[in-house]
Design a protein around this motif. Structure first.
Motif, short mmCIF file in Angstrom:
data_model
loop_
_atom_site.label_atom_id
_atom_site.label_comp_id
_atom_site.label_asym_id
_atom_site.label_seq_id
_atom_site.Cartn_x
_atom_site.Cartn_y
_atom_site.Cartn_z
N THR A 1 -14.09 -7.06 36.32
CA THR A 1 -13.32 -6.66 35.42
C THR A 1 -13.37 -5.09 35.46
O THR A 1 -14.42 -4.67 35.80
CB THR A 1 -13.07 -7.47 34.11
N PHE A 2 -12.67 -4.18 34.76
CA PHE A 2 -12.85 -2.93 34.67
C PHE A 2 -12.77 -2.20 33.41
O PHE A 2 -11.89 -2.73 32.63
CB PHE A 2 -11.75 -2.10 35.56
N LEU A 3 -13.61 -1.09 33.20
CA LEU A 3 -13.51 -0.31 32.03
C LEU A 3 -13.60 1.36 32.24
O LEU A 3 -14.48 1.80 33.04
CB LEU A 3 -14.50 -0.67 30.91
N ASP A 4 -12.59 1.86 32.48
CA ASP A 4 -12.54 3.24 32.66
C ASP A 4 -12.84 4.44 31.74
O ASP A 4 -12.40 4.12 30.59
CB ASP A 4 -11.05 3.63 33.34
N GLY A 5 -13.50 5.19 32.10
CA GLY A 5 -13.66 6.50 31.30
C GLY A 5 -13.76 6.33 29.74
O GLY A 5 -14.82 5.64 29.45
N ASP A 6 -13.11 6.85 28.98
CA ASP A 6 -13.37 6.65 27.60
C ASP A 6 -12.54 5.51 26.98
O ASP A 6 -12.47 5.38 25.68
CB ASP A 6 -13.03 8.08 27.07
N ASP A 7 -11.64 4.62 27.59
CA ASP A 7 -11.25 3.74 27.02
C ASP A 7 -12.34 2.60 26.59
O ASP A 7 -13.39 2.58 26.62
CB ASP A 7 -10.35 2.93 28.24
N GLU A 8 -11.64 1.66 25.72
CA GLU A 8 -12.61 0.84 25.03
C GLU A 8 -12.27 -0.87 25.13
O GLU A 8 -11.07 -1.10 25.30
CB GLU A 8 -12.68 1.30 23.61
N TRP A 9 -13.07 -1.55 25.31
CA TRP A 9 -12.78 -2.91 25.18
C TRP A 9 -13.10 -3.46 23.62
O TRP A 9 -13.90 -2.84 22.97
CB TRP A 9 -13.93 -3.74 25.84
N LEU A 10 -12.20 -4.16 23.25
CA LEU A 10 -12.54 -4.83 21.67
C LEU A 10 -13.37 -5.83 21.93
O LEU A 10 -13.54 -6.49 22.91
CB LEU A 10 -11.02 -5.33 21.22
N PRO A 11 -14.27 -6.14 20.73
CA PRO A 11 -15.24 -7.35 20.89
C PRO A 11 -14.76 -8.52 21.57
O PRO A 11 -15.49 -8.90 22.22
CB PRO A 11 -15.47 -7.35 19.44
N ASP A 12 -13.68 -9.17 21.45
CA ASP A 12 -13.30 -10.34 21.90
C ASP A 12 -12.89 -10.36 23.34
O ASP A 12 -12.17 -11.40 23.83
CB ASP A 12 -12.51 -11.16 21.12
N ASN A 13 -12.69 -9.29 23.96
CA ASN A 13 -12.18 -9.05 25.33
C ASN A 13 -12.29 -10.00 26.27
O ASN A 13 -11.66 -10.79 26.63
CB ASN A 13 -12.55 -7.51 25.96
N LEU A 14 -13.87 -10.19 26.73
CA LEU A 14 -14.30 -11.22 27.80
C LEU A 14 -14.05 -12.62 27.13
O LEU A 14 -13.85 -13.40 28.02
CB LEU A 14 -15.47 -10.80 28.19
N LYS A 15 -14.49 -12.92 26.07
CA LYS A 15 -14.50 -14.19 25.36
C LYS A 15 -13.05 -14.61 25.53
O LYS A 15 -12.69 -15.93 26.09
CB LYS A 15 -14.58 -13.98 23.89
N LEU A 16 -11.78 -13.84 25.01
CA LEU A 16 -10.43 -14.34 25.33
C LEU A 16 -9.93 -14.44 26.64
O LEU A 16 -9.17 -15.52 27.21
CB LEU A 16 -9.45 -13.36 24.41
N GLN A 17 -10.43 -13.72 27.64
CA GLN A 17 -10.14 -13.72 28.92
C GLN A 17 -10.77 -15.05 29.71
O GLN A 17 -10.07 -15.86 30.58
CB GLN A 17 -10.71 -12.57 29.81
N ALA A 18 -11.96 -15.36 29.27
CA ALA A 18 -12.61 -16.16 29.61
C ALA A 18 -11.94 -17.92 29.29
O ALA A 18 -11.97 -18.55 29.93
CB ALA A 18 -14.25 -16.34 29.34
N LYS A 19 -11.30 -17.61 28.06
CA LYS A 19 -10.83 -18.97 27.48
C LYS A 19 -9.43 -19.25 28.35
O LYS A 19 -9.03 -20.28 28.83
CB LYS A 19 -10.37 -18.69 26.14
N VAL A 20 -8.56 -18.08 28.81
CA VAL A 20 -7.56 -18.16 29.55
C VAL A 20 -8.05 -18.95 31.02
O VAL A 20 -7.19 -19.95 31.41
CB VAL A 20 -6.73 -17.05 29.75
N ILE A 21 -8.91 -18.43 31.52
CA ILE A 21 -9.26 -18.75 32.70
C ILE A 21 -9.94 -20.25 32.64
O ILE A 21 -9.56 -21.00 33.74
CB ILE A 21 -10.53 -17.93 33.33
N LYS A 22 -10.59 -20.71 31.71
CA LYS A 22 -11.23 -21.97 31.74
C LYS A 22 -9.93 -22.91 31.66
O LYS A 22 -10.04 -24.14 31.90
CB LYS A 22 -12.03 -21.97 30.41
N ASN A 23 -9.09 -22.54 30.64
CA ASN A 23 -7.79 -23.37 30.39
C ASN A 23 -6.81 -23.42 31.53
O ASN A 23 -6.15 -24.45 31.73
CB ASN A 23 -7.04 -23.00 29.28
N ASN A 24 -7.08 -22.55 32.48
CA ASN A 24 -6.13 -22.84 33.77
C ASN A 24 -6.87 -22.21 35.07
O ASN A 24 -7.32 -21.45 35.61
CB ASN A 24 -5.07 -21.54 33.63
#
Length: 294
Positions: free
Chosen positions: A47-70
């Motif tokens: 996954t990617f994070l460019d320049g001055d953009d920001e991930w919110l705290p639950d980013n990877l947690k919520l993405q991992a949940k989708v992948i685990k469910n599917n």
């Protein structure tokens, strides 16, 4: 991946010791940086994070949940907050309720191209991809000065239509960061690059027997871009050339409208900027976008 920065990035990274793998390269652009990261990654997912953009705290947690469910998913995307922070304006790129309605109780779209035409497409900072997929689709195109991410999503979607999606914002995308590639690239260069991107993906979709799926997406993408280019009166010749180039995917209604709006580009530009000013003055637009160029 440090793409030739001239600040104290290296010194800051050293304070994290072994928690971060730091790679320095001479300035080569965002596509080259992502490719360096992909090649050097030792994980199954990227996954990617460019320049001055920001991930919110639950980013990877919520993405991992989708992948685990599917478990059949090989990629997933998500909503983000678009921020013009200097103007104190921010809002979700997609209304979460709209996304949930289109998802119809699922946490994935059956076809990325259909979600794209609903203006739900994710972006580089909210997309997670199984690393082995790059062996099939290739890396980011370094010859494209803009929209390398859109090109990548198209190439993946042709082979893997199903894509996960987190409807709640999981990142913050800063729209007006100084010195970004988008701001440095001239409009004519951008139009030429987009034309190349669409043409190459049309050809690829035909090779992969999915042109019928891709055509509405390509048409929607092209019309959306032309609409933004109409704000700049000097781009009328380039717009006409683009409409001619993609005559086969535009409807006769589209071509008639484009012809009418480019007949007097100065008038069209004035009207569009006037409408935009009213919309911004009275805060009539729910989503946040950059100010149109003159």
């Amino acid at each position: 991946v440090d793409d030739g920065s001239t600040d104290n990035t290296a010194q800051i990274i050293k304070s994290y010791e072994s928690k971060i793998t730091y790679i320095y390269q001479k300035n080569a652009g965002v596509a080259a940086s992502r490719n360096t990261g992909i090649v050097n990654s030792k994980c199954d997912w990227v996954t990617f994070l460019d320049g001055d953009d920001e991930w919110l705290p639950d980013n990877l947690k919520l993405q991992a949940k989708v992948i685990k469910n599917n478990p059949d998913l090989v990629w997933s995307a998500g909503n983000c907050i678009s921020c013009l922070c200097g103007e104190n304006r921010k809002a979700p790129a997609v209304d979460p309720e709209k996304a949930k309605k289109i998802l119809t109780g699922n946490d994935y779209f059956d076809d990325y191209f259909r979600s794209f035409t609903n203006d739900i497409r994710g972006n580089s900072i909210t997309t997670i991809i199984k690393k082995q997929i790059f062996d099939q689709v290739g890396l980011f195109r370094q010859d494209l000065p803009v929209a390398q991410d859109i090109d990548m999503w198209f190439r993946i979607a042709m082979r893997y239509p199903k894509v996960g999606f987190v409807s709640e914002p999981i990142a913050i995308y800063h729209l007006n960061r100084p010195g970004t590639v988008t701001q440095k690239t001239t409009s004519n260069t951008r139009i030429s690059a987009i034309g190349d991107l669409i043409q190459q993906n049309i050809e690829l979709s035909k090779q992969l027997n999915c042109f019928d799926r891709f055509k509405p997406c390509a048409q929607y993408y092209l019309k959306r871009l032309i609409r933004s280019w109409l704000f700049q009166k000097d781009l009328a010749p380039a717009i006409k050339k683009m409409a001619t180039k993609f005559d086969s995917i535009l409807s006769w209604q589209d071509k008639t409208i484009i012809k009418a709006l480019t007949f007097s580009p100065k008038t069209t530009s004035f009207i569009l900027h006037s409408i935009s000013k009213v919309v911004r003055t009275f805060n009539l637009r729910k989503n946040v976008v950059r100010r149109p160029k003159k």
